[in-house]
Design a protein around this motif. Structure first.
Motif, PDB file in Angstrom:
ATOM      1  N   VAL A   1       2.987  -5.322   2.314  1.00 58.89           N
ATOM      2  CA  VAL A   1       2.105  -6.144   3.156  1.00 58.89           C
ATOM      3  C   VAL A   1       2.259  -7.623   2.825  1.00 58.89           C
ATOM      4  O   VAL A   1       2.448  -8.446   3.717  1.00 58.89           O
TER       5      VAL A   1
ATOM      6  N   PRO B   1      -1.233 -13.714  12.840  1.00 59.16           N
ATOM      7  CA  PRO B   1      -1.473 -12.655  13.820  1.00 59.16           C
ATOM      8  C   PRO B   1      -2.148 -11.433  13.193  1.00 59.16           C
ATOM      9  O   PRO B   1      -2.153 -11.276  11.966  1.00 59.16           O
ATOM     10  N   SER B   2      -2.707 -10.603  14.036  1.00 58.55           N
ATOM     11  CA  SER B   2      -3.337  -9.366  13.582  1.00 58.55           C
ATOM     12  C   SER B   2      -2.321  -8.513  12.824  1.00 58.55           C
ATOM     13  O   SER B   2      -1.179  -8.404  13.246  1.00 58.55           O
ATOM     14  N   GLY B   3      -2.739  -7.963  11.698  1.00 60.24           N
ATOM     15  CA  GLY B   3      -1.855  -7.108  10.916  1.00 60.24           C
ATOM     16  C   GLY B   3      -0.927  -7.865   9.988  1.00 60.24           C
ATOM     17  O   GLY B   3      -0.086  -7.256   9.314  1.00 60.24           O
ATOM     18  N   SER B   4      -1.071  -9.181   9.912  1.00 59.03           N
ATOM     19  CA  SER B   4      -0.138  -9.972   9.096  1.00 59.03           C
ATOM     20  C   SER B   4      -0.498  -9.969   7.611  1.00 59.03           C
ATOM     21  O   SER B   4       0.252 -10.475   6.789  1.00 59.03           O
ATOM     22  N   GLY B   5      -1.665  -9.439   7.265  1.00 61.45           N
ATOM     23  CA  GLY B   5      -2.039  -9.347   5.856  1.00 61.45           C
ATOM     24  C   GLY B   5      -3.141 -10.311   5.433  1.00 61.45           C
ATOM     25  O   GLY B   5      -3.397 -10.469   4.240  1.00 61.45           O
ATOM     26  N   LYS B   6      -3.838 -10.905   6.401  1.00 63.62           N
ATOM     27  CA  LYS B   6      -4.876 -11.886   6.070  1.00 63.62           C
ATOM     28  C   LYS B   6      -6.008 -11.258   5.260  1.00 63.62           C
ATOM     29  O   LYS B   6      -6.409 -11.797   4.226  1.00 63.62           O
ATOM     30  N   SER B   7      -6.523 -10.127   5.748  1.00 57.70           N
ATOM     31  CA  SER B   7      -7.643  -9.502   5.034  1.00 57.70           C
ATOM     32  C   SER B   7      -7.205  -8.968   3.677  1.00 57.70           C
ATOM     33  O   SER B   7      -7.961  -9.034   2.697  1.00 57.70           O
ATOM     34  N   THR B   8      -5.972  -8.475   3.621  1.00 53.70           N
ATOM     35  CA  THR B   8      -5.430  -8.016   2.339  1.00 53.70           C
ATOM     36  C   THR B   8      -5.408  -9.155   1.332  1.00 53.70           C
ATOM     37  O   THR B   8      -5.851  -8.997   0.179  1.00 53.70           O
TER      38      THR B   8
ATOM     39  N   TYR C   1       0.863  -1.180   0.000  1.00 51.73           N
ATOM     40  CA  TYR C   1       0.000   0.000   0.000  1.00 51.73           C
ATOM     41  C   TYR C   1       0.897   1.227   0.000  1.00 51.73           C
ATOM     42  O   TYR C   1       2.049   1.166   0.407  1.00 51.73           O
TER      43      TYR C   1
HETATM   44  P1  ADP Z   1      -4.976  -8.717   9.090  1.00 53.76           P
HETATM   45  O1  ADP Z   1      -6.279  -8.942   8.395  1.00 53.76           O
HETATM   46  O2  ADP Z   1      -4.071  -9.910   9.064  1.00 53.76           O
HETATM   47  O3  ADP Z   1      -5.145  -8.222  10.498  1.00 53.76           O
HETATM   48  P2  ADP Z   1      -4.617  -6.608   7.117  1.00 53.76           P
HETATM   49  O4  ADP Z   1      -4.530  -7.327   5.822  1.00 53.76           O
HETATM   50  O5  ADP Z   1      -5.893  -5.932   7.431  1.00 53.76           O
HETATM   51  O6  ADP Z   1      -4.168  -7.577   8.309  1.00 53.76           O
HETATM   52  O7  ADP Z   1      -3.466  -5.507   7.166  1.00 53.76           O
HETATM   53  C1  ADP Z   1      -2.101  -5.839   6.948  1.00 53.76           C
HETATM   54  C2  ADP Z   1      -1.246  -4.585   6.979  1.00 53.76           C
HETATM   55  O8  ADP Z   1      -1.562  -3.761   5.857  1.00 53.76           O
HETATM   56  C3  ADP Z   1      -1.438  -3.737   8.223  1.00 53.76           C
HETATM   57  O9  ADP Z   1      -0.162  -3.318   8.669  1.00 53.76           O
HETATM   58  C4  ADP Z   1      -2.248  -2.568   7.739  1.00 53.76           C
HETATM   59  O10 ADP Z   1      -1.922  -1.398   8.420  1.00 53.76           O
HETATM   60  C5  ADP Z   1      -1.853  -2.439   6.285  1.00 53.76           C
HETATM   61  N1  ADP Z   1      -2.955  -1.937   5.448  1.00 53.76           N
HETATM   62  C6  ADP Z   1      -4.131  -2.563   5.226  1.00 53.76           C
HETATM   63  N2  ADP Z   1      -4.924  -1.831   4.410  1.00 53.76           N
HETATM   64  C7  ADP Z   1      -4.223  -0.704   4.123  1.00 53.76           C
HETATM   65  C8  ADP Z   1      -4.474   0.471   3.318  1.00 53.76           C
HETATM   66  N3  ADP Z   1      -5.622   0.609   2.637  1.00 53.76           N
HETATM   67  N4  ADP Z   1      -3.513   1.424   3.279  1.00 53.76           N
HETATM   68  C9  ADP Z   1      -2.352   1.273   3.938  1.00 53.76           C
HETATM   69  N5  ADP Z   1      -2.038   0.212   4.700  1.00 53.76           N
HETATM   70  C10 ADP Z   1      -2.958  -0.767   4.789  1.00 53.76           C
END
Ligand code: ADP
Ligand code: MG
Length: 226
Positions: free
Chosen positions: A21, A40-47, A12
């Motif tokens: 990410v 873990p939280s913030g590891s990129g799962k949702s991404t 991003y």
């Molecule tokens: P998870 O679902 O594993 O908790 P995310 O995929 O939501 O993690 O996020 C992974 C990383 O990407 C985080 O550090 C988050 O801050 C970053 N991130 C997610 N979406 C964005 C975005 N739109 N812009 C910038 N950084 C992002």
């Protein structure tokens, strides 16, 4: 193959700074598989889930969904591919509060141009399939968390997608309701639906055939917690 990712990267940009990410993700999921992804939280799962679901695009690497190259498609083609192939379930259900269970489930069919009579009948059937045939006219506030998630599953499945993507589907539920949701997923998978599910609960991940771990943006098979 339902999902085939090769050397996929995702960054991003925030304030002209690159935020890496996902790095060098290779992922293959066969049709009919049930895969869970932990991390873990913030590891990129949702991404990763958003990319699998064609809601976001990779920065580099290739992604084939059901044999189609996602990178080469226009937004319009992508939303068509998404609507015909994928159902989504989220942690917080994402139901429309002013619509009944039946209307919530019928909504994707409305967008798909299905006529009113058929919409209602298919939505009713989908709700019956998740055990909510007696809650058709209830609003989300009149349903328990587990029931709301079952409405969301009915909505995800009403268009008969081949792939179900679930991001922490039991994250907001008590243990008993979570178990019911997992039983529904198992039934859908038995009927041939491919499932990719994100969770950070090992007991939930264990319902899948295979668990992958994401850590520091990289994906690995097995060996959880180490
Ligand atoms: P998870 O679902 O594993 O908790 P995310 O995929 O939501 O993690 O996020 C992974 C990383 O990407 C985080 O550090 C988050 O801050 C970053 N991130 C997610 N979406 C964005 C975005 N739109 N812009 C910038 N950084 C992002
Ligand atoms: Mg997440």
């Amino acid at each position: 193959m339902m999902i085939e990712m090769q050397h996929l990267d995702k960054s991003y940009w925030a304030d002209k700074t690159e935020v890496p990410v996902l790095h060098d993700i290779c992922l293959s999921v066969e049709e009919g598989e049930y895969v869970s992804i932990m991390g873990p939280s913030g590891s990129g799962k949702s991404t990763l889930m958003n990319i699998i679901g064609c809601l976001d695009v990779p920065s580099a690497g290739s992604y084939l969904l059901n044999g189609e190259s996602v990178g080469e498609k226009s937004d319009k083609e992508l939303s068509k591919l998404r609507n015909s192939t994928i159902g989504f379930v989220f942690q917080n259900f994402n139901l429309l509060p002013r619509e009944t269970a039946l209307e919530n489930v019928a909504l994707p069919l409305l967008y798909g141009g299905v006529g009113r009579k058929e919409r209602t009948e298919r939505a009713r059937q989908a709700l019956e399939d998740v055990g909510l045939g007696d809650r058709l006219t209830f609003f989300p506030t009149q349903l328990s968390g587990g029931q709301k998630q079952r409405v969301a599953i009915a909505r995800a499945m009403v268009g008969k997608p081949k792939l179900l993507l679930a991001d922490e589907p039991t994250g907001a539920l008590d243990t008993a309701s979570g178990k019911q949701i997992m039983e529904l997923f198992r039934e859908l998978n038995k009927q041939g639906v491919t499932i990719v599910m994100i969770t950070h609960e090992p007991e939930i991940a264990a319902y899948a055939d295979r668990t992958l771990y994401i850590r520091d943006g990289q994906l690995s098979e097995g060996g959880g917690g180490r």
